[in-house]
Design a protein around this motif. Structure first.
Motif, PDB file in Angstrom:
ATOM      1  N   LYS A   4       0.910  -1.215   0.009  1.00  0.00           N
ATOM      2  CA  LYS A   4      -0.068  -0.061  -0.070  1.00  0.00           C
ATOM      3  C   LYS A   4       0.907   1.366  -0.298  1.00  0.00           C
ATOM      4  N   ASP A   5       1.796   1.300   0.769  1.00  0.00           N
ATOM      5  CA  ASP A   5       2.878   2.507   0.980  1.00  0.00           C
ATOM      6  C   ASP A   5       3.386   2.602  -0.452  1.00  0.00           C
ATOM      7  N   LEU A   6       3.880   1.675  -1.090  1.00  0.00           N
ATOM      8  CA  LEU A   6       4.935   1.875  -2.285  1.00  0.00           C
ATOM      9  C   LEU A   6       3.750   2.314  -3.310  1.00  0.00           C
ATOM     10  N   SER A   7       2.714   1.682  -3.556  1.00  0.00           N
ATOM     11  CA  SER A   7       1.784   2.268  -4.283  1.00  0.00           C
ATOM     12  C   SER A   7       1.260   3.536  -4.396  1.00  0.00           C
ATOM     13  N   SER A   8       1.204   4.046  -3.097  1.00  0.00           N
ATOM     14  CA  SER A   8       0.938   5.460  -2.800  1.00  0.00           C
ATOM     15  C   SER A   8       2.172   6.467  -3.028  1.00  0.00           C
ATOM     16  N   LEU A   9       3.160   5.882  -2.666  1.00  0.00           N
ATOM     17  CA  LEU A   9       4.567   6.677  -3.119  1.00  0.00           C
ATOM     18  C   LEU A   9       4.408   6.748  -4.456  1.00  0.00           C
ATOM     19  N   LEU A  10       4.420   5.793  -5.232  1.00  0.00           N
ATOM     20  CA  LEU A  10       4.359   6.272  -6.746  1.00  0.00           C
ATOM     21  C   LEU A  10       3.251   6.941  -7.147  1.00  0.00           C
ATOM     22  N   GLN A  11       2.040   7.007  -6.558  1.00  0.00           N
ATOM     23  CA  GLN A  11       1.147   7.974  -7.046  1.00  0.00           C
ATOM     24  C   GLN A  11       1.404   9.238  -6.367  1.00  0.00           C
ATOM     25  N   GLU A  12       1.939   9.389  -5.286  1.00  0.00           N
ATOM     26  CA  GLU A  12       2.300  10.847  -4.795  1.00  0.00           C
ATOM     27  C   GLU A  12       3.363  11.617  -5.931  1.00  0.00           C
ATOM     28  N   HIS A  13       4.188  10.710  -6.440  1.00  0.00           N
ATOM     29  CA  HIS A  13       5.300  11.237  -7.433  1.00  0.00           C
ATOM     30  C   HIS A  13       5.022  11.037  -8.859  1.00  0.00           C
ATOM     31  N   ASN A  14       3.441  11.253  -8.972  1.00  0.00           N
ATOM     32  CA  ASN A  14       2.973  11.070 -10.437  1.00  0.00           C
ATOM     33  C   ASN A  14       3.432  10.036 -11.243  1.00  0.00           C
ATOM     34  N   GLY A  15       3.503   8.791 -10.680  1.00  0.00           N
ATOM     35  CA  GLY A  15       3.288   7.407 -11.244  1.00  0.00           C
ATOM     36  C   GLY A  15       1.927   7.732 -12.004  1.00  0.00           C
ATOM     37  N   GLN A  16       1.710   7.272 -13.005  1.00  0.00           N
ATOM     38  CA  GLN A  16       0.425   7.209 -13.575  1.00  0.00           C
ATOM     39  C   GLN A  16      -0.221   5.855 -13.775  1.00  0.00           C
ATOM     40  N   ASP A  17      -1.505   5.876 -13.593  1.00  0.00           N
ATOM     41  CA  ASP A  17      -2.256   4.626 -13.821  1.00  0.00           C
ATOM     42  C   ASP A  17      -1.532   3.357 -12.845  1.00  0.00           C
ATOM     43  N   VAL A  18      -1.176   3.556 -11.625  1.00  0.00           N
ATOM     44  CA  VAL A  18      -0.640   2.852 -10.799  1.00  0.00           C
ATOM     45  C   VAL A  18      -1.608   1.751 -10.263  1.00  0.00           C
ATOM     46  N   SER A  19      -1.256   0.554 -10.535  1.00  0.00           N
ATOM     47  CA  SER A  19      -2.088  -0.722 -10.011  1.00  0.00           C
ATOM     48  C   SER A  19      -1.360  -1.801  -9.441  1.00  0.00           C
ATOM     49  N   VAL A  20      -2.098  -2.618  -8.637  1.00  0.00           N
ATOM     50  CA  VAL A  20      -1.427  -3.564  -7.759  1.00  0.00           C
ATOM     51  C   VAL A  20      -2.155  -4.829  -8.140  1.00  0.00           C
ATOM     52  N   LEU A  21      -1.422  -5.803  -8.464  1.00  0.00           N
ATOM     53  CA  LEU A  21      -1.669  -7.091  -8.737  1.00  0.00           C
ATOM     54  C   LEU A  21      -1.455  -8.199  -7.526  1.00  0.00           C
ATOM     55  N   ASP A  22      -2.443  -8.621  -7.185  1.00  0.00           N
ATOM     56  CA  ASP A  22      -2.201  -9.678  -6.100  1.00  0.00           C
ATOM     57  C   ASP A  22      -1.907 -10.941  -6.906  1.00  0.00           C
ATOM     58  N   LEU A  23      -0.831 -11.523  -6.756  1.00  0.00           N
ATOM     59  CA  LEU A  23      -0.326 -12.682  -7.444  1.00  0.00           C
ATOM     60  C   LEU A  23      -0.365 -14.015  -6.488  1.00  0.00           C
ATOM     61  N   ARG A  24      -0.674 -13.709  -5.429  1.00  0.00           N
ATOM     62  CA  ARG A  24      -0.707 -14.889  -4.180  1.00  0.00           C
ATOM     63  C   ARG A  24      -1.728 -16.001  -4.931  1.00  0.00           C
ATOM     64  N   GLY A  25      -1.450 -17.236  -5.024  1.00  0.00           N
ATOM     65  CA  GLY A  25      -2.147 -18.241  -5.469  1.00  0.00           C
ATOM     66  C   GLY A  25      -2.018 -18.505  -6.824  1.00  0.00           C
ATOM     67  N   THR A  60      13.707  10.322 -16.905  1.00  0.00           N
ATOM     68  CA  THR A  60      14.070  11.345 -15.774  1.00  0.00           C
ATOM     69  C   THR A  60      12.942  11.117 -14.943  1.00  0.00           C
ATOM     70  N   HIS A  61      11.822  10.781 -15.063  1.00  0.00           N
ATOM     71  CA  HIS A  61      10.554  10.433 -14.191  1.00  0.00           C
ATOM     72  C   HIS A  61      10.913   8.887 -13.576  1.00  0.00           C
TER      73      HIS A  61
END
Length: 118
Positions: A9-30, A47-48
């Motif tokens: 969650k924190d890394l996803s938020s960090l990327l969004q805060e620094h203008n990473g676009q269309d940030v998505s998280v895939l749950d690969l467990r299982g 540079t980004h």
């Protein structure tokens, strides 16, 4: 995703805060046994991408999260992979993200398709 790790969650938020676009998280467990989550973000330039990688590495240093190996650069530096073991971060240009379609590739397969025909 209620049971996503705090680091994910924190890394996803960090990327969004620094203008990473269309940030998505895939749950690969299982789905596989070598990682739990992919975090995918679109970058607007080299540079980004460099900046987002630096923010991720600083976060990991502060939280004592081990980086496994050095980040991997693919397709003429249009895709950078940061391996944290249970979390793998993909920083990709829009063209590379559209081409590889990781979200489509790694979505869970319906049970009827996952069974081997007799």
């Amino acid at each position: 995703m209620a049971d996503m790790s705090k680091e994910t969650k924190d890394l996803s938020s960090l990327l969004q805060e620094h203008n990473g676009q269309d940030v998505s998280v895939l749950d690969l467990r299982g789905i596989n046994n070598w990682t739990d989550f992919f975090i995918i973000a679109t970058v607007t330039s080299k540079t980004h991408m460099d900046g987002l990688e630096r923010y991720v590495k600083e976060f990991c240093f502060e939280k004592n999260i081990e980086l496994l190996g050095s980040s991997r650069r693919n397709t003429d530096d249009e895709w950078r992979l940061i391996d944290l073991g249970s979390i793998i971060i993909h920083l990709m240009t829009a063209a590379v993200r559209d081409f590889y379609e990781l979200e489509r590739l790694w979505r869970p397969m319906p049970a009827s398709q996952s069974e081997t025909p007799v």
